[in-house]
Design a protein around this motif. Sequence first.
Motif, PDB file in Angstrom:
ATOM      1  N   GLU A  63     -17.927 -64.396  10.890  1.00 36.71           N
ATOM      2  CA  GLU A  63     -17.094 -63.449  10.127  1.00 36.71           C
ATOM      3  C   GLU A  63     -16.583 -62.335  11.034  1.00 36.71           C
ATOM      4  OE1 GLU A  63     -20.098 -64.430   9.136  1.00 36.71           O
ATOM      5  OE2 GLU A  63     -19.979 -65.151   7.047  1.00 36.71           O
ATOM      6  N   ARG A  64     -17.475 -61.842  11.888  1.00 40.52           N
ATOM      7  CA  ARG A  64     -17.057 -60.786  12.816  1.00 40.52           C
ATOM      8  C   ARG A  64     -16.021 -61.320  13.800  1.00 40.52           C
ATOM      9  NH1 ARG A  64     -18.138 -59.184  17.879  1.00 40.52           N
ATOM     10  NH2 ARG A  64     -17.993 -56.951  18.353  1.00 40.52           N
ATOM     11  N   ASP A  65     -16.236 -62.514  14.367  1.00 41.50           N
ATOM     12  CA  ASP A  65     -15.281 -63.084  15.319  1.00 41.50           C
ATOM     13  C   ASP A  65     -13.900 -63.251  14.692  1.00 41.50           C
ATOM     14  OD1 ASP A  65     -17.016 -63.207  17.466  1.00 41.50           O
ATOM     15  OD2 ASP A  65     -17.643 -65.272  17.061  1.00 41.50           O
ATOM     16  N   LEU A  66     -13.856 -63.746  13.477  1.00 45.11           N
ATOM     17  CA  LEU A  66     -12.570 -63.935  12.800  1.00 45.11           C
ATOM     18  C   LEU A  66     -11.900 -62.602  12.502  1.00 45.11           C
ATOM     19  CD1 LEU A  66     -13.564 -66.866  10.415  1.00 45.11           C
ATOM     20  CD2 LEU A  66     -11.962 -66.998  12.331  1.00 45.11           C
ATOM     21  N   ALA A  67     -12.703 -61.580  12.173  1.00 44.68           N
ATOM     22  CA  ALA A  67     -12.139 -60.253  11.904  1.00 44.68           C
ATOM     23  C   ALA A  67     -11.587 -59.626  13.174  1.00 44.68           C
ATOM     24  CB  ALA A  67     -13.208 -59.353  11.279  1.00 44.68           C
ATOM     25  N   VAL A  68     -12.346 -59.738  14.261  1.00 46.27           N
ATOM     26  CA  VAL A  68     -11.879 -59.217  15.552  1.00 46.27           C
ATOM     27  C   VAL A  68     -10.597 -59.926  15.967  1.00 46.27           C
ATOM     28  CG1 VAL A  68     -12.407 -59.115  18.022  1.00 46.27           C
ATOM     29  CG2 VAL A  68     -14.148 -58.477  16.348  1.00 46.27           C
ATOM     30  N   ALA A  69     -10.571 -61.239  15.776  1.00 43.40           N
ATOM     31  CA  ALA A  69      -9.370 -62.007  16.123  1.00 43.40           C
ATOM     32  C   ALA A  69      -8.171 -61.548  15.316  1.00 43.40           C
ATOM     33  CB  ALA A  69      -9.627 -63.499  15.890  1.00 43.40           C
ATOM     34  N   SER A  70      -8.368 -61.358  14.033  1.00 41.87           N
ATOM     35  CA  SER A  70      -7.266 -60.928  13.169  1.00 41.87           C
ATOM     36  C   SER A  70      -6.737 -59.558  13.591  1.00 41.87           C
ATOM     37  CB  SER A  70      -7.741 -60.887  11.716  1.00 41.87           C
ATOM     38  OG  SER A  70      -6.703 -60.451  10.868  1.00 41.87           O
ATOM     39  N   ASP A  71      -7.654 -58.646  13.925  1.00 42.47           N
ATOM     40  CA  ASP A  71      -7.231 -57.307  14.357  1.00 42.47           C
ATOM     41  C   ASP A  71      -6.456 -57.354  15.665  1.00 42.47           C
ATOM     42  OD1 ASP A  71      -8.465 -56.259  12.141  1.00 42.47           O
ATOM     43  OD2 ASP A  71     -10.292 -55.633  13.204  1.00 42.47           O
ATOM     44  N   ALA A  72      -6.763 -58.350  16.504  1.00 40.93           N
ATOM     45  CA  ALA A  72      -6.080 -58.483  17.794  1.00 40.93           C
ATOM     46  C   ALA A  72      -4.829 -59.359  17.710  1.00 40.93           C
ATOM     47  CB  ALA A  72      -7.050 -59.061  18.825  1.00 40.93           C
ATOM     48  N   GLY A  73      -4.432 -59.743  16.497  1.00 46.62           N
ATOM     49  CA  GLY A  73      -3.249 -60.579  16.332  1.00 46.62           C
ATOM     50  C   GLY A  73      -3.479 -62.027  16.683  1.00 46.62           C
ATOM     51  N   MET A  74      -4.737 -62.493  16.546  1.00 44.62           N
ATOM     52  CA  MET A  74      -5.087 -63.871  16.866  1.00 44.62           C
ATOM     53  C   MET A  74      -5.420 -64.636  15.587  1.00 44.62           C
ATOM     54  SD  MET A  74      -7.661 -62.727  19.918  1.00 44.62           S
ATOM     55  CE  MET A  74      -8.666 -64.189  19.752  1.00 44.62           C
ATOM     56  N   ARG A  75      -5.396 -65.950  15.684  1.00 47.28           N
ATOM     57  CA  ARG A  75      -5.794 -66.813  14.578  1.00 47.28           C
ATOM     58  C   ARG A  75      -6.622 -67.961  15.128  1.00 47.28           C
ATOM     59  NH1 ARG A  75      -0.529 -67.243  15.840  1.00 47.28           N
ATOM     60  NH2 ARG A  75       0.391 -69.287  16.266  1.00 47.28           N
ATOM     61  N   PHE A  76      -7.433 -68.567  14.278  1.00 47.57           N
ATOM     62  CA  PHE A  76      -8.283 -69.681  14.679  1.00 47.57           C
ATOM     63  C   PHE A  76      -7.741 -70.946  14.039  1.00 47.57           C
ATOM     64  CE2 PHE A  76     -12.461 -72.042  14.354  1.00 47.57           C
ATOM     65  CZ  PHE A  76     -12.562 -72.288  15.719  1.00 47.57           C
TER      66      PHE A  76
END
Length: 382
Positions: free
Chosen positions: A68-81
């Motif tokens: 959950e944290r990794d996905l949130a950090v990714a979203s804040d950085a403009g990334m997607r999985f």
Amino acid sequence: MSADDERLHRAFLARVIEPGDEVCGRWLREVGAGEVVRRLVRGGEQLAGVTDKRWAGLRARAERADPERDLAVASDAGMRFVCPGDSEWPAQLDDLGDARPTGLWVRGRPSLRIWALRSVAVVGARACTEYGAHMAATLGTGLAERGWVVVSGGAYGVDGATHRGALGAGGATVAVLACGVDRPYPRGHTQLITRIAEQGLVVGELPPGDHPTPSRFILRNRVIAALTRGTVVVEAAYRSGALVTARAAQRLGRFTMGVPGPATSSLSAGVHELLRGDAVLVTDAAEVTELVGDMGDLAPERRGPVLPRDLLDPAAERVLAALPAQGTVSSEEIARGAGTTGDDAVARLYELRSLGFVERHGDSWKLTRQATISVGVDRERC
């Protein structure tokens, strides 16, 4: 299982499993991501194919994973999985079998699947020569101008020159990293990779914040090879990660190409070894697209300059060839040298005089200065 659950489980495993781990890839295929996560987290029955020590190491990693944290950090950085089964997932990555990525972290707006459909990898030496950097930049520019997506690894040397060539042409380029895509590596390419993310795509298997290791660089190369239609190698020594990419492309049935260099250059030795095998020699973007592109996408025919004597009738050319480079000679001697009659030789000589190839001196003939130069060039070619 919902798509969100699958994404969460695969994000979890991206933190636990190293890229290219075929044993864990087999688990995903046989029991699914959810079951692998359950056994790692809850201490279920150990999965087959690993030692007790290895299983304990995976469980220790699992204790620290926080998808959950990794996905949130990714979203804040403009990334997607992006996961297998998603509409954006490039299906050609499935050719890797159990070594297929668990998922890909993607930074940038375009669709990875669409861009990968018409893409070419250009890879090579980090410590490249000026020649290597020039050829890489020229290929990046030429491929981009022809509407191809240029894929490389974002490293120093050939990779960086390739990306810059594509960006300079206003084209599309993708950097595949061996670390978290929120932390560009090498640090000296932070500005370049940031620009790639703004104009193209930055992709990687590692979750946010993860660092590169030598093995991760090597394993990253299989993604570059699988993602693209073909791989071009520009300068590579015998021991080179670029050759790993090329050989992965060959195993996957992709096109493998090499740009030749000086025979005395150790940085071209690996490329030349590829060319002695099944790789195809290329020198520019037109030759690359002829190989990987659609039917009829042909490179222009290559030939040397057309000389005036190339346009002569064969009989007249034989007469011209019978004249010595220096001095005068009689028409009878010219006829014997050309293997024709005296009358035919004279007729051809007057024809050649009107075209500026020969001049008459009494009863003899000699080449004009311009013809002497032309004949000398042709004899050097022979």
